[in-house]
Design a protein around this motif. Structure first.
Motif, short mmCIF file in Angstrom:
data_model
loop_
_atom_site.label_atom_id
_atom_site.label_comp_id
_atom_site.label_asym_id
_atom_site.label_seq_id
_atom_site.Cartn_x
_atom_site.Cartn_y
_atom_site.Cartn_z
N GLU A 105 1.01 -0.95 -0.21
CA GLU A 105 -0.05 -0.15 -0.02
C GLU A 105 0.90 0.63 0.09
N TRP A 106 0.49 2.50 -0.89
CA TRP A 106 1.40 3.86 -0.90
C TRP A 106 0.07 4.83 -1.22
N PHE A 107 0.71 5.61 0.01
CA PHE A 107 0.16 6.80 -0.05
C PHE A 107 0.46 7.48 -1.33
N ALA A 108 -0.17 8.27 -2.17
CA ALA A 108 0.16 8.83 -2.95
C ALA A 108 -0.73 10.12 -3.28
N LYS A 109 0.58 10.95 -3.13
CA LYS A 109 -0.11 12.42 -2.44
C LYS A 109 0.01 12.97 -4.29
N PHE A 110 -1.06 13.45 -4.96
CA PHE A 110 -1.00 14.41 -5.97
C PHE A 110 -0.67 15.47 -6.21
N HIS A 111 0.28 16.31 -7.00
CA HIS A 111 -0.13 17.65 -6.50
C HIS A 111 -0.48 17.47 -8.73
N GLU A 112 -1.93 17.76 -9.67
CA GLU A 112 -2.29 17.73 -10.76
C GLU A 112 -2.19 16.19 -10.97
N SER A 113 -1.33 15.94 -12.20
CA SER A 113 -0.08 14.80 -12.30
C SER A 113 0.76 14.53 -11.90
N VAL A 114 1.68 14.81 -10.89
CA VAL A 114 2.71 14.88 -10.52
C VAL A 114 2.54 13.73 -9.03
N VAL A 115 3.09 13.17 -9.00
CA VAL A 115 3.15 12.23 -7.31
C VAL A 115 3.68 11.54 -6.56
N THR A 116 3.59 11.71 -5.26
CA THR A 116 4.59 11.42 -4.58
C THR A 116 4.07 9.92 -3.87
N PHE A 117 5.27 9.20 -3.92
CA PHE A 117 4.55 7.85 -2.93
C PHE A 117 5.42 6.93 -1.96
N GLN A 118 4.55 7.39 -0.60
CA GLN A 118 4.73 6.97 0.56
C GLN A 118 4.46 5.50 0.86
N ALA A 119 5.17 4.39 2.10
CA ALA A 119 4.93 3.05 1.93
C ALA A 119 4.42 3.83 3.30
N VAL A 120 3.18 2.57 3.06
CA VAL A 120 1.90 2.38 4.11
C VAL A 120 2.17 0.91 5.16
N ARG A 121 2.12 0.89 5.60
CA ARG A 121 2.52 -0.22 6.66
C ARG A 121 1.96 -0.09 7.87
N ASN A 122 1.13 -1.54 7.82
CA ASN A 122 -0.50 -1.36 8.90
C ASN A 122 -1.27 -0.19 9.73
N GLY A 123 -2.14 0.64 8.17
CA GLY A 123 -2.28 1.53 7.96
C GLY A 123 -2.40 3.00 8.17
N ARG A 124 -1.02 2.67 8.37
CA ARG A 124 -0.04 3.52 9.34
C ARG A 124 0.71 4.51 7.54
N ILE A 125 0.75 5.39 7.44
CA ILE A 125 2.15 6.43 6.39
C ILE A 125 3.47 6.17 7.22
N THR A 126 4.65 5.49 6.82
CA THR A 126 5.70 5.89 6.84
C THR A 126 6.47 6.84 6.53
N ASP A 127 7.79 7.19 7.01
CA ASP A 127 8.54 7.86 6.15
C ASP A 127 9.63 7.54 4.96
N ASP A 128 9.13 6.16 4.82
CA ASP A 128 9.27 5.83 3.44
C ASP A 128 9.04 6.22 2.12
N TYR A 129 9.40 6.87 1.70
CA TYR A 129 9.50 7.02 -0.02
C TYR A 129 9.75 6.30 -1.23
N ILE A 130 8.94 6.27 -2.00
CA ILE A 130 10.18 5.76 -3.68
C ILE A 130 10.46 6.37 -3.67
N TYR A 131 12.08 6.28 -4.23
CA TYR A 131 12.99 7.48 -5.15
C TYR A 131 13.87 6.92 -6.43
N PHE A 132 13.59 7.51 -7.40
CA PHE A 132 15.32 7.64 -8.21
C PHE A 132 16.35 7.37 -8.08
N ASP A 133 16.65 6.77 -8.03
CA ASP A 133 18.63 6.70 -7.65
C ASP A 133 19.10 6.84 -9.41
#
Length: 137
Positions: free
Chosen positions: A37-65
């Motif tokens: 599960e991912w908390f997708a925070k949209f700003h129009e068509s731009v989005v950040t993805f934050q991991a969700v563990r046990n229904g809670r949003i964590t501090d872990d993001y998907i990042y492009f290295d």
């Protein structure tokens, strides 16, 4: 799309979701304990993805290295561009903003990395994702 918690299901590999396992961003099936599960925070068509563990949003993001050209877990957000498929309107491309590079899943194997690549076949479903809403924030 609205900001909410989603699972991101692969169209080409319908049993696999974008998952966070062992600090890697991979395709993995929905199993207990696997973070799909991912908390997708949209700003129009731009989005950040934050991991969700046990229904809670964590501090872990998907990042492009950019050094390894791969998706990784990070405490830093990265903005991706979400674009609706012109042929299959319920499905989306997720791409690097300002480039022609897309997320893709090319293997049926569990824990196969989500890869970043150009769209070499416009009819391929390997770069299409379905956002399945789990809940609002």
């Amino acid at each position: 799309m609205p900001t909410a918690i989603y699972t991101l299901k692969s169209i080409a590999r319908p049993s696999q979701y974008v998952s966070l396992t062992d600090d890697n961003i991979v395709g993995h099936s929905a199993e207990p304990g696997v973070m799909i599960e991912w908390f997708a925070k949209f700003h129009e068509s731009v989005v950040t993805f934050q991991a969700v563990r046990n229904g809670r949003i964590t501090d872990d993001y998907i990042y492009f290295d950019s050094d390894t050209r791969s998706l990784i877990r990070s405490s830093n957000p990265y903005s991706f561009l979400v674009k609706r498929s012109p042929k299959l309107h319920d499905y989306f491309f997720i791409k690097l903003e300002g480039s022609d590079l897309f997320w893709t899943l090319t293997s049926w194997d569990e824990n196969s990395p989500i890869k970043i690549q150009r769209n070499t076949n416009p009819d391929s479903t390997e770069q299409l994702w379905k956002f399945e809403k789990v809940s609002d924030e």
